[in-house]
Design a protein around this motif. Sequence first.
Motif, PDB file in Angstrom:
ATOM      1  N   VAL A  90     -54.362 135.698  62.304  1.00 44.43           N
ATOM      2  CA  VAL A  90     -54.314 136.579  61.138  1.00 44.43           C
ATOM      3  C   VAL A  90     -54.756 137.991  61.506  1.00 44.43           C
ATOM      4  O   VAL A  90     -54.103 138.974  61.136  1.00 44.43           O
ATOM      5  CB  VAL A  90     -55.189 136.009  60.000  1.00 44.43           C
ATOM      6  N   VAL A  94     -52.050 140.996  61.206  1.00 47.56           N
ATOM      7  CA  VAL A  94     -52.255 141.988  60.152  1.00 47.56           C
ATOM      8  C   VAL A  94     -52.480 143.384  60.733  1.00 47.56           C
ATOM      9  O   VAL A  94     -52.002 144.382  60.204  1.00 47.56           O
ATOM     10  CB  VAL A  94     -53.420 141.562  59.240  1.00 47.56           C
ATOM     11  N   VAL A 225     -54.468 130.357  53.218  1.00 47.67           N
ATOM     12  CA  VAL A 225     -53.769 131.164  54.224  1.00 47.67           C
ATOM     13  C   VAL A 225     -52.274 130.857  54.190  1.00 47.67           C
ATOM     14  O   VAL A 225     -51.430 131.771  54.224  1.00 47.67           O
ATOM     15  CB  VAL A 225     -54.348 130.905  55.627  1.00 47.67           C
ATOM     16  N   TYR A 232     -48.098 137.326  55.317  1.00 48.41           N
ATOM     17  CA  TYR A 232     -48.497 137.303  56.731  1.00 48.41           C
ATOM     18  C   TYR A 232     -47.331 137.695  57.635  1.00 48.41           C
ATOM     19  O   TYR A 232     -47.487 138.495  58.568  1.00 48.41           O
ATOM     20  CB  TYR A 232     -49.006 135.901  57.078  1.00 48.41           C
ATOM     21  N   GLN A 236     -46.438 141.915  59.715  1.00 45.24           N
ATOM     22  CA  GLN A 236     -46.251 142.135  61.145  1.00 45.24           C
ATOM     23  C   GLN A 236     -45.197 143.210  61.422  1.00 45.24           C
ATOM     24  O   GLN A 236     -45.070 143.676  62.551  1.00 45.24           O
ATOM     25  CB  GLN A 236     -45.873 140.820  61.840  1.00 45.24           C
ATOM     26  N   ARG A 253     -53.209 142.588  52.795  1.00 45.08           N
ATOM     27  CA  ARG A 253     -53.998 142.750  54.014  1.00 45.08           C
ATOM     28  C   ARG A 253     -55.457 142.353  53.778  1.00 45.08           C
ATOM     29  O   ARG A 253     -56.049 141.628  54.588  1.00 45.08           O
ATOM     30  CB  ARG A 253     -53.904 144.197  54.505  1.00 45.08           C
ATOM     31  N   LEU A 256     -55.809 138.470  53.331  1.00 46.20           N
ATOM     32  CA  LEU A 256     -55.687 137.741  54.596  1.00 46.20           C
ATOM     33  C   LEU A 256     -56.896 137.982  55.488  1.00 46.20           C
ATOM     34  O   LEU A 256     -57.392 137.050  56.152  1.00 46.20           O
ATOM     35  CB  LEU A 256     -54.408 138.160  55.314  1.00 46.20           C
ATOM     36  N   LEU A 296     -48.361 131.020  62.922  1.00 45.23           N
ATOM     37  CA  LEU A 296     -49.659 130.715  62.328  1.00 45.23           C
ATOM     38  C   LEU A 296     -50.143 129.309  62.690  1.00 45.23           C
ATOM     39  O   LEU A 296     -51.222 129.139  63.271  1.00 45.23           O
ATOM     40  CB  LEU A 296     -49.562 130.869  60.807  1.00 45.23           C
TER      41      LEU A 296
END
Length: 351
Positions: A90, A94, A225, A232, A236, A253, A256, A296
């Motif tokens: 994460v 992020v 999550v 998520y 990116q 943001r 997370l 993830l």
Amino acid sequence: MRSLRAELGPVGIRLRPRVAVALAALAAVAFAGVIASVSLGTYAIPVPDVLSAVLGTGSGSADLIVHQLRLPRALTALLVGAAFGLAGAVYQAVTRNPLASPDLIGISAGAGAGAVASILIGGVTAAGAGTFGAVPFGALAGALITATAIYLLAWRDGTVTGYRFVLVGIAANGALAALTRWMLARADIDQASRAMVWLTGSLNGRGYDHVRWAGYALLVLVPLVLALARSYQLLQFDDDTALGLGIRIGRARIALLVLATCLAALATAAAGPVAFIALGAPQIARRLTGTAGIPLVASGLTGAVLLLGADLAARLVFSPTELPVGIVTGALGAPYLLLLLARANRAGKGG
């Protein structure tokens, strides 16, 4: 290449075959790692006897070793490694920076400072049964305060860049390490020695109270999550692309990062500030799955495999002497960090 898709009510999951194979392989290796951790040691236990003890049909000394010593330690390593792997994924996704790991940017140091304060003020040990309760809350408070301070200090012109976030975090890491050393210098020798063993990163003496704490925390945090998986993935990309695809960047943001901070805090509380796992697991998982972004679930499984393997090495390489697992992961992390820095410089992102 066609994707594999599974649906459960409104939730759909699409996986490329390589990703599915990587996840299955990582899960199998993690299971084998737990069995090996319980089976191997100064007193080796055959795998059938391990399975009998786990199923409650074993007897004798093997059953005692499995349930009192090795199985809780192996399960703690599994859960803590998964938590560190998810937290690292994460943070790196992020901030879009492979150096944004909780153990480098001060989050683990903040959790460690909070936990050490709990150990010293409360006069408890991090591994003692019945005395573990204060440590997780101290670690969580320290990690959240640190993450908030880093985020606010890195905020500029309405945004937070990954490069500035990492720089502020590294400075915070040094300050918190100094604070922890100051607390240890003022403590009595017994409390300081207990805290120092924990600060190295150790799974020795872990019991089912640690397994329950880590397991319950993951049961709460992992679904939260995964519920933010779309945000998520989109974070990116660059901010303009993410905004154009319909997410509220600031809220997503922060949400997370709060969840990742809680994951890092629970892992630190259970095993100490273990280095490298959160740093290396996401990048290793990305290479295993062949994805453009950081996967993830694969990062969590990779973290579990790495910590199980490191703890097994810590127990067996210099047997009968056992090393703290943090020494093994630290030895792995130093060259890996140098490799990351070299790649960043070649790409023109080394600052």
